[in-house]
Design an enzyme around this catalytic site. Structure first.
Site, PDB file in Angstrom:
ATOM      1  N   HIS A  60      29.541 -10.587  -4.630  1.00 26.96           N
ATOM      2  CA  HIS A  60      29.535 -11.470  -5.790  1.00 26.96           C
ATOM      3  C   HIS A  60      28.774 -12.727  -5.421  1.00 26.96           C
ATOM      4  CE1 HIS A  60      33.001 -12.859  -3.476  1.00 26.96           C
ATOM      5  NE2 HIS A  60      33.148 -13.926  -4.230  1.00 26.96           N
ATOM      6  N   HIS A  62      29.625 -16.033  -5.518  1.00 22.59           N
ATOM      7  CA  HIS A  62      30.284 -17.266  -5.059  1.00 22.59           C
ATOM      8  C   HIS A  62      29.492 -17.818  -3.867  1.00 22.59           C
ATOM      9  CE1 HIS A  62      34.798 -17.590  -6.379  1.00 22.59           C
ATOM     10  NE2 HIS A  62      34.087 -18.591  -6.870  1.00 22.59           N
ATOM     11  N   ASP A  64      30.259 -19.185  -1.101  1.00 25.41           N
ATOM     12  CA  ASP A  64      30.637 -18.878   0.291  1.00 25.41           C
ATOM     13  C   ASP A  64      30.186 -17.488   0.730  1.00 25.41           C
ATOM     14  OD1 ASP A  64      32.747 -18.213  -1.621  1.00 25.41           O
ATOM     15  OD2 ASP A  64      33.974 -17.602   0.094  1.00 25.41           O
ATOM     16  N   ASP A 173      36.072 -10.295  -2.572  1.00 20.90           N
ATOM     17  CA  ASP A 173      37.185 -11.128  -3.040  1.00 20.90           C
ATOM     18  C   ASP A 173      37.808 -10.477  -4.284  1.00 20.90           C
ATOM     19  OD1 ASP A 173      36.385 -12.898  -1.097  1.00 20.90           O
ATOM     20  OD2 ASP A 173      35.772 -14.498  -2.471  1.00 20.90           O
ATOM     21  N   HIS A 237      38.341 -13.476   5.996  1.00 19.01           N
ATOM     22  CA  HIS A 237      38.228 -14.547   4.994  1.00 19.01           C
ATOM     23  C   HIS A 237      39.593 -15.232   4.858  1.00 19.01           C
ATOM     24  CE1 HIS A 237      37.593 -16.061   0.789  1.00 19.01           C
ATOM     25  NE2 HIS A 237      36.330 -15.753   0.878  1.00 19.01           N
TER      26      HIS A 237
HETATM   27 ZN   LIG Z   1      34.822 -15.336  -4.315  1.00 20.35          ZN
HETATM   28 ZN   LIG Z   2      35.084 -15.923  -0.895  1.00 16.84          ZN
END
Ligand SMILES: [Zn+2]
Ligand SMILES: [Zn+2]
Length: 273
Positions: A60, A62, A64, A173, A237
């Site tokens: 995805h 995001h 990070d 995530d 994570h």
């Molecule tokens: Zn995420």
């Molecule tokens: Zn993440």
């Protein structure tokens, strides 16, 4: 198949943990899943330099998970002896992110082409936007794509890599969902990003509490692993950061719901299957 946790950190800066990234080395393919903070340093620590990558897979968009994509692109480009295409797979939106990254790198690309006589072309990237249900090949590996539930982050996906009779799911995530269960069914390894709900609840910050509703807890990941009958659950994570000596506490929370192998640890922790 070898799975290496390149970065076990979260968006919160940590001197010891790089950002989200996992290396999958199957019989006939070397794949980087996500490109968090410090990914190229950790990749090198795992004995892999960017030209050795057959593909980059993004779960995805995001920050990070993509913040060091620019470094992967640049080092792949300048370290390959001739024009070599880097394949990038990710959910819809990936092409725009890659185009914007190239725009940010435009000056650098121009400087290097002007400076080196044997560097005449800009980075060669082949971007494929994937949706749940897609199946594609990287080398001898077959990759399947499923939806994850990381709302409001949409779309977000998980990948299953099958090669040489071995399989690994990179869950990215998100909270448990049917798509993830289906993808994990019978896999040898399931890698899931997790948080510790009990510890997150101790932090008096509304912004921090917000993360509870779109991440799997350690228990959630263990239940998904049990439902799907996976052999090994790999946790990464860590939110908050896993502290030295806490490994057994985290493992215990998972082992109450899952009887297979449970792996967690520092950056460069590796699972061989
Ligand atoms: Zn995420
Ligand atoms: Zn993440």
């Amino acid at each position: 198949m070898k799975i290496t946790l390149l970065g076990t950190g979260s968006p919160i800066p940590d001197a010891a943990r790089a950002g989200a990234a996992t290396l999958v080395q199957s019989d006939g393919a070397t794949m980087l899943v996500d490109c968090g903070r410090g990914v190229v340093m950790r990749l090198t620590g795992a004995g892999v330099i960017p030209p050795m990558l057959n593909a980059v897979l993004l779960t995805h968009l995001h920050s990070d998970h993509i913040t060091d994509l620019n470094d992967v692109i640049t080092t792949h480009w300048v370290m390959c002896p001739g024009p070599t295409t880097l394949r990038i797979f990710g959910p819809p939106g990936t092409r725009a992110v890659v185009d914007a990254t190239l725009a940010a790198l435009a000056h650098d690309v121009q400087y290097r082409i002007a400076h080196h006589d044997d560097l005449n072309t800009p980075p060669q990237l082949d971007v494929t936007e994937v949706v749940p249900g897609d199946v594609f090949a990287v080398g001898t590996a077959t990759i399947r794509v499923a939806a994850t539930d990381h709302r409001p982050v949409e779309p977000s996906v998980a990948f299953r890599v099958d090669d040489g009779g071995r399989s690994a799911v990179l869950g990215g995530d998100g909270i448990p969902c049917a798509g993830l269960d289906e993808l994990c069914a019978g896999a040898d390894v399931y890698v899931q990003t997790v948080l510790r709900e009990d510890l997150v609840r101790l932090v008096p910050s509304a912004r921090f509490q917000d993360i509870l509703d779109y991440h799997s807890t350690v228990e959630d990941a263990a239940k998904t692993a049990a439902r799907a009958g996976v052999r090994t659950l790999v946790l990464t994570h860590y939110i908050p950061a896993l502290q030295p000596g806490q490994e057994d506490d985290w493992r215990k929370l998972a082992s109450e719901h899952f009887t297979g192998d449970i792996v967690l640890g520092d950056d460069l922790t590796r699972v061989d299957i």
